[in-house]
Design a protein around this motif. Sequence first.
Motif, PDB file in Angstrom:
ATOM      1  N   VAL A  16       0.841  -1.196   0.000  1.00 44.66           N
ATOM      2  CA  VAL A  16       0.000   0.000   0.000  1.00 44.66           C
ATOM      3  C   VAL A  16       0.877   1.247   0.000  1.00 44.66           C
ATOM      4  CG1 VAL A  16      -1.703   1.318   1.311  1.00 44.66           C
ATOM      5  CG2 VAL A  16      -1.968  -1.146   1.082  1.00 44.66           C
ATOM      6  N   CYS A  17       1.949   1.238   0.804  1.00 46.46           N
ATOM      7  CA  CYS A  17       2.883   2.369   0.852  1.00 46.46           C
ATOM      8  C   CYS A  17       3.480   2.652  -0.523  1.00 46.46           C
ATOM      9  CB  CYS A  17       4.030   2.081   1.812  1.00 46.46           C
ATOM     10  SG  CYS A  17       3.571   2.008   3.528  1.00 46.46           S
ATOM     11  N   LYS A  18       3.884   1.601  -1.190  1.00 50.13           N
ATOM     12  CA  LYS A  18       4.499   1.764  -2.507  1.00 50.13           C
ATOM     13  C   LYS A  18       3.495   2.265  -3.541  1.00 50.13           C
ATOM     14  CE  LYS A  18       8.239  -1.465  -1.793  1.00 50.13           C
ATOM     15  NZ  LYS A  18       8.910  -2.685  -2.211  1.00 50.13           N
ATOM     16  N   ILE A  19       2.279   1.758  -3.495  1.00 47.68           N
ATOM     17  CA  ILE A  19       1.249   2.164  -4.452  1.00 47.68           C
ATOM     18  C   ILE A  19       0.879   3.628  -4.253  1.00 47.68           C
ATOM     19  CG2 ILE A  19      -1.171   1.841  -5.120  1.00 47.68           C
ATOM     20  CD1 ILE A  19      -0.712  -1.189  -4.484  1.00 47.68           C
ATOM     21  N   LEU A  20       0.723   4.047  -2.986  1.00 52.62           N
ATOM     22  CA  LEU A  20       0.299   5.414  -2.685  1.00 52.62           C
ATOM     23  C   LEU A  20       1.452   6.404  -2.593  1.00 52.62           C
ATOM     24  CD1 LEU A  20      -2.405   4.738   0.065  1.00 52.62           C
ATOM     25  CD2 LEU A  20      -2.765   5.191  -2.364  1.00 52.62           C
ATOM     26  N   HIS A  21       2.688   5.901  -2.608  1.00 56.37           N
ATOM     27  CA  HIS A  21       3.882   6.744  -2.473  1.00 56.37           C
ATOM     28  C   HIS A  21       3.846   7.529  -1.165  1.00 56.37           C
ATOM     29  CE1 HIS A  21       4.956   5.798  -6.585  1.00 56.37           C
ATOM     30  NE2 HIS A  21       3.728   6.100  -6.948  1.00 56.37           N
ATOM     31  N   ILE A  22       3.633   6.812  -0.069  1.00 58.65           N
ATOM     32  CA  ILE A  22       3.609   7.423   1.254  1.00 58.65           C
ATOM     33  C   ILE A  22       4.526   6.636   2.184  1.00 58.65           C
ATOM     34  CG2 ILE A  22       1.289   8.412   1.054  1.00 58.65           C
ATOM     35  CD1 ILE A  22       0.219   6.031   2.659  1.00 58.65           C
ATOM     36  N   SER A  23       4.850   7.223   3.339  1.00 54.14           N
ATOM     37  CA  SER A  23       5.721   6.555   4.307  1.00 54.14           C
ATOM     38  C   SER A  23       4.957   5.444   5.034  1.00 54.14           C
ATOM     39  CB  SER A  23       6.244   7.562   5.322  1.00 54.14           C
ATOM     40  OG  SER A  23       5.185   8.023   6.140  1.00 54.14           O
ATOM     41  N   LYS A  24       5.721   4.565   5.690  1.00 57.46           N
ATOM     42  CA  LYS A  24       5.113   3.492   6.470  1.00 57.46           C
ATOM     43  C   LYS A  24       4.306   4.065   7.632  1.00 57.46           C
ATOM     44  CE  LYS A  24       8.636   0.036   5.509  1.00 57.46           C
ATOM     45  NZ  LYS A  24       9.696  -0.806   6.075  1.00 57.46           N
ATOM     46  N   LYS A  26       2.755   7.043   7.791  1.00 56.23           N
ATOM     47  CA  LYS A  26       1.503   7.622   7.278  1.00 56.23           C
ATOM     48  C   LYS A  26       0.523   6.496   6.930  1.00 56.23           C
ATOM     49  CE  LYS A  26      -1.170  10.796   5.348  1.00 56.23           C
ATOM     50  NZ  LYS A  26      -1.703  11.968   5.991  1.00 56.23           N
ATOM     51  N   CYS A  27       1.027   5.439   6.338  1.00 56.33           N
ATOM     52  CA  CYS A  27       0.190   4.295   5.977  1.00 56.33           C
ATOM     53  C   CYS A  27      -0.421   3.663   7.229  1.00 56.33           C
ATOM     54  CB  CYS A  27       1.025   3.272   5.215  1.00 56.33           C
ATOM     55  SG  CYS A  27       0.098   1.840   4.668  1.00 56.33           S
ATOM     56  N   ALA A  28       0.398   3.464   8.257  1.00 54.50           N
ATOM     57  CA  ALA A  28      -0.097   2.874   9.508  1.00 54.50           C
ATOM     58  C   ALA A  28      -1.164   3.775  10.128  1.00 54.50           C
ATOM     59  CB  ALA A  28       1.055   2.659  10.478  1.00 54.50           C
ATOM     60  N   LYS A  68     -10.688  15.918   3.107  1.00 51.90           N
ATOM     61  CA  LYS A  68     -11.022  14.921   4.125  1.00 51.90           C
ATOM     62  C   LYS A  68      -9.773  14.249   4.696  1.00 51.90           C
ATOM     63  CE  LYS A  68     -14.168  11.010   3.954  1.00 51.90           C
ATOM     64  NZ  LYS A  68     -15.109  10.333   3.082  1.00 51.90           N
ATOM     65  N   TYR A  69      -8.687  14.216   3.929  1.00 53.11           N
ATOM     66  CA  TYR A  69      -7.504  13.469   4.294  1.00 53.11           C
ATOM     67  C   TYR A  69      -6.295  14.345   4.634  1.00 53.11           C
ATOM     68  CZ  TYR A  69     -10.385   9.826   2.403  1.00 53.11           C
ATOM     69  OH  TYR A  69     -11.432   8.977   2.171  1.00 53.11           O
ATOM     70  N   VAL A  70      -6.513  15.643   4.786  1.00 52.85           N
ATOM     71  CA  VAL A  70      -5.439  16.550   5.156  1.00 52.85           C
ATOM     72  C   VAL A  70      -5.287  16.553   6.672  1.00 52.85           C
ATOM     73  CG1 VAL A  70      -4.640  18.942   5.124  1.00 52.85           C
ATOM     74  CG2 VAL A  70      -5.827  17.996   3.147  1.00 52.85           C
TER      75      VAL A  70
END
Length: 71
Positions: A16-24, A26-28, A68-70
Motif C-alpha cells: 500500500v505504501c508503494k502504491i500510494l507513495h507514502i511513508s510506512k 503515514k500508511c499505519a 477529508k484526508y489533510v
Amino acid sequence: MTNKVKKEEKLSAEQVCKILHISKRKCAWLLNNGYIKCKNSGKKSRKYTVLKSDLIEFIEDSQRCPEKYVL
C-alpha cells in the motif's frame, strides 16, 4: 459446470505504501484510523491486509474529497 468465484487480491501495508507513495508511518496512521479499510491480524509485523478494491475505493474518495484526508 461450477461457477468459480474470483478471490480478491490482498495487499500488505508495505505494498500500500508503494502504491500510494507514502511513508510506512503515514500508511499505519491511515489504517489505524479507518481511512483505509483493512483486516488487522493482531501481530506486530505484517499486521494489516488490505483488499485491492478497498484501496481503489480510498484512492477514488481521496481524489473526490482531498480535504477529508489533510492532517
